[in-house]
Design a protein around this motif. Structure first.
Motif, PDB file in Angstrom:
ATOM      1  N   LEU A  26       0.707  13.602  -0.583  1.00 24.00           N
ATOM      2  CA  LEU A  26       1.173  12.679   0.454  1.00 24.00           C
ATOM      3  C   LEU A  26       0.956  13.277   1.847  1.00 24.00           C
ATOM      4  O   LEU A  26       0.591  12.560   2.787  1.00 24.00           O
TER       5      LEU A  26
ATOM      6  N   ALA B  89      -4.800   3.073  -2.983  1.00 24.63           N
ATOM      7  CA  ALA B  89      -3.708   3.031  -2.007  1.00 24.63           C
ATOM      8  C   ALA B  89      -3.954   4.029  -0.877  1.00 24.63           C
ATOM      9  O   ALA B  89      -3.696   3.736   0.288  1.00 24.63           O
ATOM     10  N   GLY B  90      -4.472   5.218  -1.220  1.00 26.12           N
ATOM     11  CA  GLY B  90      -4.727   6.233  -0.196  1.00 26.12           C
ATOM     12  C   GLY B  90      -5.771   5.777   0.811  1.00 26.12           C
ATOM     13  O   GLY B  90      -5.625   5.961   2.026  1.00 26.12           O
ATOM     14  N   ARG B  91      -6.835   5.156   0.307  1.00 27.09           N
ATOM     15  CA  ARG B  91      -7.877   4.648   1.208  1.00 27.09           C
ATOM     16  C   ARG B  91      -7.312   3.601   2.159  1.00 27.09           C
ATOM     17  O   ARG B  91      -7.593   3.607   3.355  1.00 27.09           O
TER      18      ARG B  91
ATOM     19  N   THR C  87       1.163   8.351  -6.795  1.00 24.90           N
ATOM     20  CA  THR C  87       1.063   9.805  -6.636  1.00 24.90           C
ATOM     21  C   THR C  87       2.035  10.523  -7.573  1.00 24.90           C
ATOM     22  O   THR C  87       1.666  11.488  -8.255  1.00 24.90           O
TER      23      THR C  87
ATOM     24  N   VAL D  49       0.829  -1.206   0.000  1.00 28.91           N
ATOM     25  CA  VAL D  49       0.000   0.000   0.000  1.00 28.91           C
ATOM     26  C   VAL D  49       0.866   1.260   0.000  1.00 28.91           C
ATOM     27  O   VAL D  49       0.617   2.200  -0.765  1.00 28.91           O
TER      28      VAL D  49
ATOM     29  N   VAL E  68      -2.590  12.622   2.874  1.00 37.41           N
ATOM     30  CA  VAL E  68      -2.852  11.225   3.251  1.00 37.41           C
ATOM     31  C   VAL E  68      -2.203  10.903   4.597  1.00 37.41           C
ATOM     32  O   VAL E  68      -2.822  10.271   5.471  1.00 37.41           O
TER      33      VAL E  68
ATOM     34  N   ARG F 127      -4.073   5.490  -7.110  1.00 34.07           N
ATOM     35  CA  ARG F 127      -3.742   6.380  -5.998  1.00 34.07           C
ATOM     36  C   ARG F 127      -4.878   6.391  -4.979  1.00 34.07           C
ATOM     37  O   ARG F 127      -4.643   6.364  -3.775  1.00 34.07           O
ATOM     38  N   ASP F 128      -6.082   6.411  -5.475  1.00 29.16           N
ATOM     39  CA  ASP F 128      -7.251   6.415  -4.595  1.00 29.16           C
ATOM     40  C   ASP F 128      -7.296   5.131  -3.761  1.00 29.16           C
ATOM     41  O   ASP F 128      -7.509   5.157  -2.544  1.00 29.16           O
TER      42      ASP F 128
ATOM     43  N   LEU G 196       1.068   3.847  -3.060  1.00 26.14           N
ATOM     44  CA  LEU G 196       0.643   5.226  -2.826  1.00 26.14           C
ATOM     45  C   LEU G 196       1.682   6.203  -3.360  1.00 26.14           C
ATOM     46  O   LEU G 196       1.346   7.146  -4.095  1.00 26.14           O
TER      47      LEU G 196
ATOM     48  N   PHE H 118      -4.190   3.174   2.978  1.00 28.17           N
ATOM     49  CA  PHE H 118      -3.201   3.771   3.878  1.00 28.17           C
ATOM     50  C   PHE H 118      -3.907   4.290   5.129  1.00 28.17           C
ATOM     51  O   PHE H 118      -3.503   3.994   6.254  1.00 28.17           O
TER      52      PHE H 118
END
Lengths: 95, 345
Positions: free
Chosen positions: B292, B230-232, B195, B187, B295, B227-228, B191, B234
């Motif tokens: 970043l 991985a961000g979620r 990004t 993840v 997040v 990205r979405d 991310l 994270f």
């Protein structure tokens, strides 16, 4: 459901030129938002969909198979309820 | 639905006739692939009802209107662009995608749950698609980058580049290549790389090379989702259980020294940016930092204060200087193709 397992969701997808959402299957997710994303990954990866609905399976109330006869059998002989008894004009879509 | 004419085969058995204990007829095993010819239909029938399936009804639950990302794009290299620099630049972008794609594909059948297994495979396939287009562009711009293969080999140039180059010839950043750890590790890596890549592709849409511009336009939509995703995850892992947070923080600490490299500019990138063809990754630093930072803040994670992993004599992944993990990965990834250089797949 075993302890620690995510709740079950039912997934409905509307196809590119479809007019309604259709049940395509189920999946597990931790919450509603994750369920939409999982549905995108699992059920629309072949370019099928333009819209997704998800609903927790335990929020669905279903008819019981035991009630099949009283619920559905009475409609079995009422053929006159079909619109085929009427002529449909050519310019009426989606019937 | 009307009654089938007499000539058509009768339904195998409607579902409510099938009682417990009956042998399951062939083709009705609960996990078999849906068969469009099954008279009782599949769950996907409703999706197909309004589609024009004439001549194409052997494909079930298919999407329609698949697009060729290069349809109508002029593939000639602009006259004033240095073709060998363009090829090297395409290899950099393409190798990032190829190597990360392979690392993600190593999760197949091993992800924490079925849904994320498929999600990671989808992301891997998106990146593999970008890699194919970019490696093919590199070969078209400068055929001398393609490793020589035996006379008569049917291997296309993009495959030759993917499967017949050694680690020292790959131009990916090292963050893409280090071996997989746990899910949190994947993840964090995804991310950061998504990004940076999204910021780069967003600018590459305006490239003077029409092929790079088209590849970027396709990639932006894909990487936005990566990205979405991985961000979620994270934030979920960071704010989840004690164990998930511990793993996430360990992954951040382990990978952060590698996270500077994707923002460092290589001379090829600088030259291509100056020519209006490529993007200087230094230009996207502010955007990457902002995303970043957002997040990390949402996850309640402090940005590690660690030095970037140094190169060797100033050389890093973009120069072909890699960690040992890449050689091991390529050994597995390339072994079959290299054993059969004249094979047809």
């Amino acid at each position: 459901m075993s302890a620690g397992e995510w709740p079950l969701y039912e997934v409905f997808v509307r196809g590119k030129r479809g007019l309604n959402h259709v049940h395509v299957g189920s999946l597990h997710a931790a919450d509603d938002e994750m369920a939409v994303h999982h549905a995108r990954d699992v059920y629309t990866r072949r370019n099928e969909g333009v819209s997704i609905w998800v609903v927790r399976a335990d929020a669905i109330t279903a008819s019981s198979p035991d009630e099949k006869d009283p619920l559905f059998a009475p409609a079995g002989d009422k053929v006159y309820r079909h619109p085929t008894f009427y002529s449909v004009p050519d310019d009426v879509p989606h019937l | 639905m009307s009654t089938p004419p007499d000539s058509s085969p009768p339904p195998l058995r409607s579902s409510d006739e099938q009682s417990v204990g009956d042998p399951v007829p062939d083709g009705l095993m609960s996990h078999s692939a849906p068969d469009p010819s099954r008279v009782e239909g599949s769950v996907y029938d409703g999706l197909l009802e309004h589609h024009d399936v004439v001549g194409d009804d052997a494909r079930w639950a298919f999407g329609t209107a698949f697009e060729d990302p290069l349809a109508g794009v002029d593939t000639t290299v602009p006259d004033d662009v240095d073709a060998s620099a363009l090829a090297a630049y395409c290899l950099m972008l393409g190798d990032d995608a190829l190597v990360l794609s392979h690392r993600l594909s190593e999760w197949c059948s091993r992800a924490p749950d079925l849904e994320d297994d498929i999600a990671l495979a989808n992301i891997a396939l998106d990146l593999l698609g970008q890699a194919r287009l970019l490696l093919a562009r590199a070969a078209a711009a400068d055929p001398s980058v393609v490793p020589p293969l035996p006379e008569g080999s049917p291997v296309p140039a993009e495959d030759a580049l993917a499967f017949f180059r050694d680690a020292g010839e790959l131009r990916n950043v090292r963050l893409a290549e280090v071996a997989n750890g746990d899910f949190a590790h994947t993840v964090v890596r995804l991310l950061v790389l998504a990004t940076v890549r999204l910021a780069v592709l967003g600018r590459l849409v305006g490239s003077r090379d029409p092929v790079l511009a088209a590849i970027a336009a396709k990639g932006v939509k894909e990487v936005t989702y990566h990205r979405d995703y991985a961000g979620r995850w994270f934030v979920t892992l960071a704010q989840g259980t004690e164990e998930s947070r511990r793993r996430l923080l360990a992954a951040v600490a382990e990978l952060w020294p590698l996270c500077e490299e994707p923002l460092q500019v290589h001379e090829t990138e600088r030259a291509m940016a100056r020519a209006g063809v490529g993007v200087d990754p230094g230009e996207v630093r502010d955007e990457v930092d902002a995303v970043l930072g957002q997040v990390l803040a949402a996850g309640g994670v402090d940005r590690p204060d660690v030095a970037a992993l140094a190169g060797v004599g100033g050389r890093t992944g973009r120069h072909g200087l890699h960690t040992e993990a890449l050689s091991r990965m390529l050994a597995e990834m390339q072994v079959v193709a290299r054993a059969h250089p004249t094979g047809r797949w």
